[in-house]
Motif scaffolding. Structure first.
Motif, short mmCIF file in Angstrom:
data_model
loop_
_atom_site.label_atom_id
_atom_site.label_comp_id
_atom_site.label_asym_id
_atom_site.label_seq_id
_atom_site.Cartn_x
_atom_site.Cartn_y
_atom_site.Cartn_z
N LYS A 199 7.42 7.04 -7.34
CA LYS A 199 7.36 8.49 -7.20
C LYS A 199 6.03 9.01 -7.72
O LYS A 199 5.42 9.89 -7.11
CB LYS A 199 8.52 9.11 -7.99
CG LYS A 199 8.68 10.57 -7.70
CD LYS A 199 10.11 11.06 -7.83
CE LYS A 199 10.26 12.45 -7.23
NZ LYS A 199 9.07 13.29 -7.37
N ALA A 200 5.58 8.47 -8.86
CA ALA A 200 4.33 8.95 -9.43
C ALA A 200 3.18 8.72 -8.45
O ALA A 200 2.35 9.61 -8.24
CB ALA A 200 4.05 8.24 -10.75
N TYR A 201 3.15 7.52 -7.83
CA TYR A 201 2.06 7.27 -6.90
C TYR A 201 2.17 8.17 -5.67
O TYR A 201 1.16 8.67 -5.16
CB TYR A 201 1.96 5.79 -6.49
CG TYR A 201 0.69 5.54 -5.73
CD1 TYR A 201 0.71 5.37 -4.35
CD2 TYR A 201 -0.55 5.57 -6.37
CE1 TYR A 201 -0.47 5.21 -3.64
CE2 TYR A 201 -1.72 5.42 -5.67
CZ TYR A 201 -1.68 5.24 -4.29
OH TYR A 201 -2.85 5.10 -3.58
N PHE A 202 3.39 8.38 -5.19
CA PHE A 202 3.57 9.28 -4.05
C PHE A 202 3.06 10.68 -4.39
O PHE A 202 2.38 11.33 -3.59
CB PHE A 202 5.06 9.36 -3.66
CG PHE A 202 5.52 8.25 -2.74
CD1 PHE A 202 6.73 8.34 -2.09
CD2 PHE A 202 4.74 7.13 -2.53
CE1 PHE A 202 7.17 7.33 -1.24
CE2 PHE A 202 5.17 6.10 -1.70
CZ PHE A 202 6.38 6.20 -1.05
N ASP A 203 3.38 11.15 -5.60
CA ASP A 203 2.91 12.48 -6.00
C ASP A 203 1.38 12.52 -6.06
O ASP A 203 0.77 13.52 -5.70
CB ASP A 203 3.49 12.85 -7.36
CG ASP A 203 4.98 13.17 -7.27
OD1 ASP A 203 5.66 13.12 -8.31
OD2 ASP A 203 5.45 13.47 -6.16
N TYR A 204 0.82 11.41 -6.52
CA TYR A 204 -0.65 11.31 -6.60
C TYR A 204 -1.25 11.45 -5.20
O TYR A 204 -2.23 12.17 -4.99
CB TYR A 204 -1.01 9.96 -7.22
CG TYR A 204 -2.47 9.71 -7.45
CD1 TYR A 204 -3.21 8.90 -6.58
CD2 TYR A 204 -3.13 10.24 -8.56
CE1 TYR A 204 -4.55 8.65 -6.81
CE2 TYR A 204 -4.46 10.00 -8.80
CZ TYR A 204 -5.17 9.20 -7.91
OH TYR A 204 -6.50 8.94 -8.14
N VAL A 205 -0.66 10.78 -4.25
CA VAL A 205 -1.14 10.84 -2.87
C VAL A 205 -0.94 12.24 -2.30
O VAL A 205 -1.83 12.80 -1.64
CB VAL A 205 -0.39 9.80 -2.00
CG1 VAL A 205 -0.60 10.07 -0.52
CG2 VAL A 205 -0.84 8.40 -2.35
N ASN A 206 0.22 12.82 -2.56
CA ASN A 206 0.52 14.17 -2.05
C ASN A 206 -0.46 15.19 -2.59
O ASN A 206 -0.88 16.11 -1.89
CB ASN A 206 1.95 14.57 -2.40
CG ASN A 206 2.98 13.78 -1.62
OD1 ASN A 206 2.66 13.18 -0.60
ND2 ASN A 206 4.20 13.78 -2.10
N GLU A 207 -0.80 15.01 -3.87
CA GLU A 207 -1.73 15.93 -4.52
C GLU A 207 -3.07 15.92 -3.79
O GLU A 207 -3.75 16.94 -3.70
CB GLU A 207 -1.93 15.46 -5.97
CG GLU A 207 -2.77 16.37 -6.80
CD GLU A 207 -1.95 17.35 -7.61
OE1 GLU A 207 -0.75 17.56 -7.31
OE2 GLU A 207 -2.50 17.93 -8.52
N ALA A 208 -3.43 14.76 -3.25
CA ALA A 208 -4.72 14.65 -2.56
C ALA A 208 -4.59 15.01 -1.08
O ALA A 208 -5.53 14.82 -0.31
CB ALA A 208 -5.24 13.23 -2.71
#
Lengths: 357, 444, 291
Positions: B72-81
């Protein structure tokens, strides 16, 4: 027509056929997911129906019906192992027969025990059967269990249903239709039994064993027959469950399953089939609603998932203390009283016994 | 049944028809349907919905329940970008309690009700086994299963939609076996195995190399926490080196029970069970601090195939950054790194699939191109038309405190009797892109 | 050597089953109900202890808190729930305790979480060395045995030598007569449940020590404790102890030599055989119904 309508058994048969036809159409209209929910309610209702009859009509308290469901499930799973195929009817009949045989053995022991002892023995059974599946790892798959490949829809049925409904039949629709058909047939049989002489004997054994014996009823045989019928229902339910969930594993038949099945039956109303159906519907549908309610109250996912058994348990306690006849047992006589305002002594008996006519 | 009741039954049926008409959804309206190219279920112009089943509760939860927080953390990181090709990633996590019956139920929900695009990192050998056939029948991409069973990749014809990710237990057993043969040729070897493919495949690999050294094997059933009889048996056999293919709770239990019985062999644990921090936490509570958290598994050995917390690696730096920016409670653990690594590969696959994303496309792209993409894996993936098995190798490592030190080079092999060789591709030296987002080319 | 270790292990576990069986017998004697909810009650008090210990207190404080919590929980359950059940129907009380079972299970999962947590042991967990061999007997198991024996002795003293004990025995023997004779029956009942829950809590703590706890960890004990109680006779506290030891040893032998998956089946077989041969249990004094 008049002759058909005047005989209770034929009336029931007619109603059953009507229900069956209606169900085929209804199920066809549902989405895949809803169809699997229908299957779930159906097979739980079959198990609950058997349990309700056993406890409510015959007074034997079984806490181990999860074990009988397991036996039915593993029978079907073994028959479908390694790509083997078998007709649906053969699978279900096999599940029923194997479970009935085991049920007979347990019944003979249970018939000689009383109240809490039957409860305790069946409790031990509920824990022992799944453990056996773990122990005999090679034959029964151990902890991971046995995979069950969903049976394909037989072409004849596919064609017949297409003729009726105009759509293709998917696996989940097929299973839902089969489950509901089994439910209708099972409830028809249970109803007929309970209204027959056999059913009256069961009640007599429950109410006053001494008097029943004096009246010439063989207590042991009566109890054993009822137990076997009840176990067979659970076996059928388990067989269906294996095909719907596509797995037969020990973790699917925990003590909690046996106990929640019991809760459902009590809530609905011991001894009534409508109650069993309501209980099964509650078991399948309540968790989703309660879980969503929990999430909106701010609980985590895991906590919300536990709300369902909590609510179920609390309601059961409330029912036992306040309305021992369960939902159906309490509401039905109340409705009847509303319809027929004249006092009727049979009403009082109905309330305490929780029966329907 | 009275006449009234018959009428009532028929009336009820009619009512049911009406009610069903309200509640039924007909054929799935939101299934997305097929576009000309393929199945776009779960994909919209702005979102991609992904599902996974994880043991958030139950005996396998310690450790494993953290994996999804990393994803989830990595997905959020990608979404943020900004997401991938303009689409944000949505992850739905469902708990199955490491219970195959539940897995079947929740995967039904994910596929039939929530209409996810793909299942990512479904966790557990016994659990995922229950749903792999269903997912292939429903033609749902079943990507990067979190388990080392071979079932996920050894037969792409039978299961074309499923891909493994971590090294399978058989090659892990082989690599361990070879190391034991070369370094401890006189050891009496005991096996401590979970009673399913986790144990079975590991054993198969080990026996290819050290069959003559094995003096005892014991099995445990996941969920039964009394392993006294098993450890007693190992002790009685005189085994002085025990290889464990088990889940993290059982690492702690095996250490504890051995302590109780005064048994002190050298331990080698499978990577999936060997997190020293977790074992340490469990153990130090048992013994009220007598066994200190850090030193719980000192001297034990394991394998590794991605860099872990505390290691010098640009990937670990990236994971620390991602966790700091997007993570929830707690610190970065190896389980979260596991989840992030899987999420990174998935994001790379989405990137390589281009804007026309369908279920068929992503499977095709992974099969053809994934082994060329940069990633934290120390050895290359084996994805091809003939194999959907994941990372092809690992290195042996020794546990000291909370870290591991490598004992060997990265060794690669395959299932069956393939030889073990040193990895020449140097995949381990590849670093992530500067911004931490995959920048692979869209596959033609 | 393995045999000795197996027997020793079985003996220690047997003492815990004995304690649990004793709790069941106490409740049966006073209210004629089998308290299937005893297991989750013990589980909850153990979790309370865990919370206390995790917040920094010593093991012994947690231990005491659990026992007190047991007393309170038992009293509350009797006072608020059990008292109102219809006793004539023998099914209702069972369903009631089963409902409690589920409720307590779910509450524990909600409040404490479902993950497996480790529970500390009061004493060392390394086996005692005798002549170079390590026995499967740890200081903690010795503690277990001593504590259970002490509690049983204390209970026996209470029942046989004190007025309070006499009151409780009278209530159990014949509630109506006792009431007529001025015994405060309700108070005796509440106390009976409270004491039983205390003993149950103790068994929960002892099982947990040095192992993993989670909401379902006591569930197996319900079955084995019940069989132990039935084995000795539901009316006999001494029988509960003997039954517990027998179960502990038999099940350890089955687990060690035949396989742990057969243990529940072994318990079932023991139960059925005992009930068919001597329905009142080994130490029974009451005659069984012959209908």
């Amino acid at each position: 027509m008049r002759r058909i309508v005047s005989s209770p058994m034929l009336r029931r048969g007619l109603a059953a056929i009507a229900l069956l036809i209606v169900s085929v159409f209804l199920i066809d209209m549902l989405s895949d997911y809803r169809q699997s929910q229908v299957s779930s309610v159906a097979y739980l209702a079959i198990a609950a129906g058997g349990l309700s009859v056993l406890i409510g009509l015959n007074g034997q308290l079984s806490l181990g019906h999860g074990a009988f469901m397991a036996i039915g499930a593993y029978t079907v799973a073994k028959m479908l192992q390694d790509g083997k195929e078998a007709p649906m009817l053969v699978l279900l009949v096999a599940a029923v027969i194997v479970t009935a045989l085991v049920g007979a053995i347990v019944a003979v022991a249970a018939a000689r025990l009383q109240g809490p002892y039957v409860a305790g023995a069946t409790l031990a059974l509920a824990v022992a059967v799944p453990a056996l599946a773990v122990h005999f790892r090679d034959a029964l798959g151990g902890e991971p269990g046995l995979r069950v490949s969903s049976p394909d829809v037989p072409t004849s049925i596919d064609d017949a249903l297409f003729f009726l409904t105009g759509t293709e039949t998917g696996t989940s629709q097929w299973l839902a239709t089969v489950s509901v058909a089994c439910l209708v047939v099972t409830f028809l049989l249970l109803r007929n039994l309970s209204q027959s002489r056999v059913g009256r004997q069961w009640r007599a054994v429950r109410d006053d064993p001494v008097a029943a014996q004096l009246a010439g009823i063989n207590l042991g045989r009566s109890r054993i027959v009822c137990f076997i019928v009840s176990a067979a229902c659970a076996g059928l339910a388990g067989g269906l469950m294996a095909m719907v969930t596509r797995v037969a594993a020990p973790s699917g038949f925990t003590l909690i399953l046996s106990l929640t099945l019991l809760m459902a039956v009590v809530l609905g109303g011991l001894g009534t089939l409508t109650g069993a159906l309501i209980g099964a519907a509650l078991l399948t549908l309540l968790p989703t609603y309660v879980t969503n309610a929990g999430s909106s109250l701010g609980l985590s996912d895991l906590q919300s998932a536990e709300l369902a058994p909590l609510v179920l348990g609390l309601t059961t306690i409330a029912v036992v203390l306040l309305a021992p006849a369960g939902l159906v047992g309490s509401i039905a006589p109340a409705l009847r009283r509303l319809r027929t305002p004249s006092t009727d002594t049979s009403v009082t008996t109905t309330i305490t016994r929780g029966e329907q006519s | 049944m009275s006449r009234n009741h018959l009428r009532a039954a028929l009336a009820a049926s009619t009512a049911a028809v009406v009610l069903a008409g309200c509640g039924a959804g007909g054929r799935d309206a939101s299934s997305g349907g097929d576009s000309e190219g393929g199945d776009t279920t779960g994909v919209t112009d702005t979102t991609i919905s992904v599902g996974t089943h994880q043991p958030l509760t139950g005996v396998a939860a310690p450790g494993y329940s953290e994996i999804n927080t990393g994803m989830k953390a990595y997905f959020d990181y990608v979404n943020e970008a900004g997401g991938i090709h303009g689409r944000k990633l949505e992850l739905t996590v469902k708990d199955d309690g490491y219970n195959p019956t539940n897995t079947s139920k929740v995967v039904d929900e994910l596929v039939l009700k929530d209409n996810v695009f793909a299942i990512l990192g479904g966790l557990g050998t016994p659990t995922h086994t229950a749903v792999v056939d269903f997912l292939n029948k429903e033609e749902v991409p079943d990507l990067f299963v979190s388990s080392g069973a071979q079932l996920w990749g050894n037969d792409p014809e039978a299961r074309p939609w499923t891909f493994g990710w971590q090294p399978d237990y058989e090659i892990e057993g082989k690599i361990m076996g070879q190391w034991i043969k070369e370094n401890k040729p006189n050891a009496k070897v005991g096996l401590f195995l979970q009673g399913d493919e986790l144990g079975g495949d590991g054993e198969k690999g080990l026996r290819q190399y050290v069959d003559d050294q094995i003096v005892e094997r014991v099995e445990y059933a996941s969920g039964n926490t009394d392993i006294g009889p098993q450890i007693s048996k190992l002790k009685a056999s005189g085994a002085d080196l025990v290889v464990g293919f088990n889940t993290p709770s059982y690492t702690a239990l095996s250490q504890l029970t051995s302590m109780k019985l005064g048994y002190d062999p050298t331990w080698i644990y499978t990577n999936v069970g060997s997190d020293p921090k977790l074992a340490g936490e469990l153990l130090s509570t048992f013994s009220k601090g007598k066994v200190k958290g850090g030193g719980a598994l000192d001297g034990a050995m394991t394998t590794e195939y991605i860099p872990g917390v505390g290691e010098e690696s640009p990937w670990v730096d990236l994971w620390e950054k991602v966790w700091k920016e997007q993570g929830g409670k707690g610190e970065l653990t190896n389980y979260r790194v596991y989840g992030m690594s899987q999420a990174y590969l998935f994001a790379s696959a989405l990137q390589a699939s281009g804007k026309d994303l369908t279920r068929e496309r992503i499977v095709d792209v992974i099969e053809k191109d994934a082994k060329n993409w940069p990633g934290p894996n120390l050895a290359p993936f084996r994805y091809s038309a003939d194999s959907h098995l994941g990372i092809s190798g690992m290195r042996m490592a020794e546990i000291k405190g909370l870290k591991t030190t490598p004992l060997t080079d990265v060794l690669v092999t395959d299932i069956g009797d393939a030889e073990i060789t040193k990895d020449e591709t140097d995949v381990a030296a590849v670093a992530p892109p500067k911004d931490g987002l995959p920048d692979v080319e869209v596959l033609k | 050597m393995q045999l000795i270790n197996t027997l020793l292990g079985g003996f220690s576990v047997g003492m815990i089953y004995a304690a649990f069986a004793l709790a069941l017998v106490l409740i049966w004697q006073s209210t004629r109900i089998v308290n299937f909810a005893q297991a989750p009650m013990a589980m909850i008090t153990t979790f309370i202890a865990l919370k206390v210990i995790e917040s920094g207190a010593s093991y012994w404080i947690g231990f005491t808190v659990a026992l007190v919590a047991g007393l309170v929980l038992g009293a509350l359950v009797e006072r608020l729930v059990i008292r109102y059940v219809d006793h004539d129907n023998h099914i209702n009380p069972v369903i009631l305790t089963l409902g409690l079972f589920i409720v307590l299970h779910a509450l524990a999962a909600i409040v404490f979480g479902s993950s497996f947590r480790s529970f500390p042991a009061a004493f060392d967990l390394t086996g005692i060395k005798v002549g170079g061999e390590t026995l499967a007997l740890t200081p903690f198991s010795i503690f277990t045995i001593l504590v259970v024996v002490a509690v049983m002795a204390a209970l026996r003293l209470l029942f046989m030598k004190t007025d309070l004990g006499l009151t409780m025995r009278a209530t159990a023997f014949n509630r109506e007569v006792a009431s007529v004779l001025g015994v405060k029956v309700n108070r005796a009942l509440t106390l009976g449940w409270a004491l039983a829950a205390l003993v149950g809590s103790l068994s929960g703590l002892l099982i947990a020590g040095g192992g993993l706890v989670h909401p379902a960890y006591m569930d197996g004990v319900v079955v084995y404790g019940f069989v132990a109680a039935v084995l000795g006779g539901l009316d006999s506290p001494a029988g509960a102890v003997v039954g517990g030891l027998v179960m502990g040893i038999v099940l350890a032998l089955v687990s060690g030599y035949l396989g742990s998956g057969l243990v529940p089946l072994a318990a079932l077989i023991v139960l059925v055989v005992v009930l068919l041969v001597r329905p009142g249990g080994l130490f029974s004094t009451t005659k069984e119904r012959t209908v």
